[in-house]
Enzyme design. Structure first.
Site, mmCIF file in Angstrom:
data_model
loop_
_atom_site.group_PDB
_atom_site.id
_atom_site.type_symbol
_atom_site.label_atom_id
_atom_site.label_comp_id
_atom_site.label_asym_id
_atom_site.label_seq_id
_atom_site.Cartn_x
_atom_site.Cartn_y
_atom_site.Cartn_z
ATOM 1 N N CYS A 230 1.041 -1.241 -0.125
ATOM 2 C CA CYS A 230 0.090 -0.017 -0.149
ATOM 3 C C CYS A 230 0.925 1.163 -0.059
ATOM 4 O O CYS A 230 1.977 1.153 0.171
ATOM 5 C CB CYS A 230 -1.092 -0.123 1.383
ATOM 6 S SG CYS A 230 -0.047 0.211 2.967
ATOM 7 N N GLU B 253 0.206 -0.509 16.407
ATOM 8 C CA GLU B 253 -0.683 0.559 16.023
ATOM 9 C C GLU B 253 -1.548 1.056 17.094
ATOM 10 O O GLU B 253 -1.783 1.995 17.264
ATOM 11 C CB GLU B 253 -1.503 0.338 14.700
ATOM 12 C CG GLU B 253 -2.394 1.488 14.089
ATOM 13 C CD GLU B 253 -3.169 1.122 13.007
ATOM 14 O OE1 GLU B 253 -4.409 1.690 12.850
ATOM 15 O OE2 GLU B 253 -2.662 0.322 12.204
#
Length: 341
Positions: free
Chosen positions: A18, A132
């Protein structure tokens, strides 16, 4: 490539890198090129074994904690983001920093800060212990409660049900996340949603492609590492979409030929932190076993790119030396000779 009658491969598109991963990997390579080795990276820059090993060979040093980095060096923060306390640790440790946090993760961080400033209770949907989640939670620890799946919703308590918002980890299963949101809304009807979708475009697109192939492919092979959340979600999505079996592999050598028994159609995709070379190796492995007919399953077009971290436009070696000099320390120059500052 060779093909046996009736055997084929459905190849997902999009797949692999990505924009955030591409940016982070290039950032490490550019830092090494610009400043020379070593460049320290806090945690894996992205969750992929091959990428980490490749960057290590080029001179990157991966560490778990900021204090492992010697004063006067450069440390890069991974694409998953870090809590504000980590930036403080770097300053205290006299380190120059490069922040390679994915801009989509940064967006979630900013949302957490904003909603906390407005005194909302923030329900963060994500997996406990994921980097995260740790980074986002650190932005507003007194306001954030982690919700790890639909089953967790019943346990959640808030101060004021009229001031509750949900945010999410960017790499989750879209379907499971919405199932969790529905469970939370049942308990808190006033729950509000983030201003824009937190699950990143790439995660959603890769899951959509797997859904499209899952009904036809008896077997789906997902290329990705076991600590990659978005890669593991692709395995789950494939099974829910109708695939008889789905497996996660780092390399083609990990595929078990027994998986192919009775299989005419194999689906192949890769997580958002996987370089295309690893997919090509899987396709070659399948071709050698009669699965040489490859059809593309395209779910979306991707054209998003992110600019490199702004810190790469500064002389970070000088900055690191200056930080050490402030406290009368000693730093090594690029040639490796110690010089008193």
């Amino acid at each position: 490539m060779t093909a046996s009658p009736g055997r084929r491969v459905l190849l997902a598109a999009p797949r692999g890198y990505c924009a955030g991963v591409d940016r982070a990997v290039i950032a490490v390579e550019k830092a090494l090129e610009q400043y020379g080795a070593p460049v320290y990276v806090r945690h894996e820059i992205v969750h992929n074994k091959y990428v980490v090993q490749t960057l290590e060979k080029k001179g990157a040093i991966f560490v778990e904690q900021t204090e492992e980095v010697p004063p006067g060096n450069i440390v890069m923060f991974s694409a998953h983001g870090v809590a504000p306390t980590v930036h403080d640790e770097a300053r205290q440790g006299r380190l120059a920093t490069i922040d390679a946090t994915c801009p989509l993760v940064t967006k979630v961080h900013k949302e957490a800060v904003r909603f906390a400033s407005e005194d909302y209770d923030i329900l963060l949907i994500g997996h406990e212990g994921h980097e995260e989640v740790i980074g986002t939670s650190g932005e507003a620890p007194d306001h954030i409660t982690l919700v790890d799946g639909p089953a967790d919703a019943a346990k959640v308590e808030v101060r004021d049900p009229s001031k509750v918002v949900w945010l999410s980890q960017t790499t989750l299963s879209v379907d499971e996340t919405m199932e969790t949101v529905d469970a939370l809304k049942t308990k808190f009807p006033g729950l509000i949603s983030p201003p824009s979708d937190d699950i990143c475009y790439a995660t959603q697109n890769r899951q959509l492609a797997v859904k499209q192939m899952g009904a036809e492919a008896e077997l789906v092979i997902v290329v990705g590492s076991r600590n990659s959340s978005n890669s593991k979600r692709l395995v789950e999505v494939a099974k829910l979409a109708g695939s008889r079996e789905a497996y996660l592999v780092d390399f083609a050598s990990e595929i078990d030929e027994a998986w192919l028994e009775g299989v005419t159609t194999v689906g192949v995709t890769s997580g958002a932190s996987v370089p295309e070379v690893l997919v090509e190796e899987v396709l070659e492995w399948l071709s050698q076993r009669g699965y040489g007919d490859v059809e593309l399953v395209r779910a979306a077009e991707e054209s998003i790119t992110f600019s490199l971290p702004k810190e790469l436009r500064r002389d970070l070696r000088e900055e690191a030396a200056a930080l050490v000099a402030e406290r009368g320390g000693v730093v090594k120059d690029l040639a490796g000779d110690p010089s008193a500052e």
